[in-house]
Design an enzyme around this catalytic site. Structure first.
Site, short mmCIF file in Angstrom:
data_model
loop_
_atom_site.label_atom_id
_atom_site.label_comp_id
_atom_site.label_asym_id
_atom_site.label_seq_id
_atom_site.Cartn_x
_atom_site.Cartn_y
_atom_site.Cartn_z
N GLU A 56 14.34 30.19 41.13
CA GLU A 56 14.01 29.15 41.96
C GLU A 56 12.58 29.53 42.75
O GLU A 56 11.91 28.59 43.04
CB GLU A 56 14.96 29.07 42.95
CG GLU A 56 16.36 28.57 42.33
CD GLU A 56 16.43 27.17 41.94
OE1 GLU A 56 15.43 26.06 42.75
OE2 GLU A 56 17.04 26.49 41.24
N ASP A 74 8.50 16.05 42.54
CA ASP A 74 9.62 15.75 41.67
C ASP A 74 10.34 14.54 41.90
O ASP A 74 11.38 14.30 41.32
CB ASP A 74 10.67 17.13 41.29
CG ASP A 74 11.35 17.50 42.75
OD1 ASP A 74 11.08 16.87 43.66
OD2 ASP A 74 12.35 18.18 42.45
N THR A 79 12.04 19.81 49.51
CA THR A 79 13.05 20.84 48.77
C THR A 79 12.90 22.13 49.75
O THR A 79 11.88 22.54 50.04
CB THR A 79 12.52 21.28 47.46
OG1 THR A 79 12.51 20.21 46.71
CG2 THR A 79 13.29 22.33 46.76
#
Length: 271
Positions: A56, A74, A79
């Site tokens: 990640e 995305d 995020t």
């Protein structure tokens, strides 16, 4: 940093949809093995956190990721954090709500109305321009770090380990479940964790049903790779191909160090 699919069902706990355990001597042995070797053992859990962080965040220092935040384009908004909580998928909202219940008036509490509004979209409305800086400030607070740990465990880690143990899997198998639910979430869509597991069950039986663990895990990873390739953001499957498959080929079902693997071409080692 890759993040799970947009599914409101990501906010619910993993459903235990496994077939019932079959009685028999082989099953008893497998179950005893699984019970003795759990990913929830503190040392194994630390390995799991590092493995996921390598994929990640391209780093083994998972605790440095509490402050991480960006929009990676995305479609999921921001995020952030140790597991990729997303403003567009509900789990970031859950996290900030938990933090605010525990510590009213925290630096992120004022964003709750905006987080509710942008849930399900990639919008930053009501979050910019201060949200990223305030997230990083909050990440210095041990209460916020603990909230991230607790939401990670509630939504992803604990359900994955519980299902893995139910299926009679050892530490590596439990980790393959955890990594899958981190990326794909859980829900009714074809690429969710439960759907990946169903695809695997159609090809092989897990140990709890008398199957061979290596054969079943290969089937699960095949199904996982298929799911990853359904979305451009996840099309690089190296976290399976040059990491989890490496451990499986070595039959390191207990994830015992030393561990050597690659993700996106970068090499990692746990001694």
């Amino acid at each position: 940093m890759h993040t799970p699919h947009i599914r409101t069902s990501r906010r619910t706990l993993l459903a235990l949809i496994g077939a019932s355990l079959v009685a028999g001597p082989v099953i008893a042995t497998q179950s005893a093995t699984a019970a003795a070797a759990g990913l929830d053992d503190p040392a194994k859990k630390e390995i799991a956190m590092k493995l996921v962080s390598s994929a990640e965040n391209s780093s083994l220092d998972w605790k440095a990721q509490y402050k991480y935040i960006e929009d990676i384009g995305d479609g999921r908004g921001y995020t952030a954090g140790i597991i990729g909580f997303c403003s567009g998928t509900g789990d970031m909202l859950d996290l900030v709500e938990l933090y605010t219940r525990r510590k009213p008036g925290n630096v992120l509490a004022k964003y709750l109305p905006a987080l509710r509004e942008v849930n399900g979209s990639d919008s930053h409305e009501g979050l910019d321009p201060g949200f990223q800086g305030d997230w990083r400030r909050a990440a210095q607070d041990s209460a916020f770090q603990q909230a991230q740990n607790d939401e990670r465990d509630r939504v992803y880690f604990n359900p994955a380990v519980k299902q893995g143990k139910t299926d009679g899997l050892g530490v590596l198998g439990q980790f393959t479940y955890y990594d899958a639910i981190v990326m794909h979430g859980d829900g009714g869509d074809s690429t969710s964790f439960s759907s990946i597991r169903r695809r695997a069950l159609a090809k092989a039986k897990p140990p709890a049903q008398g199957g061979d663990e290596v054969t079943y895990l290969n089937a699960f990873l095949d199904a996982r790779v298929w799911a990853m390739k359904q979305e451009e953001a996840h099309s690089d499957t190296s976290r399976v191909d040059t990491a989890q498959r490496v451990f499986l080929r070595k039959r390191n079902l207990n994830l015992d160090p030393p561990l050597d693997w690659k993700v996106y071409g970068d090499s990692y080692h746990i001694g």
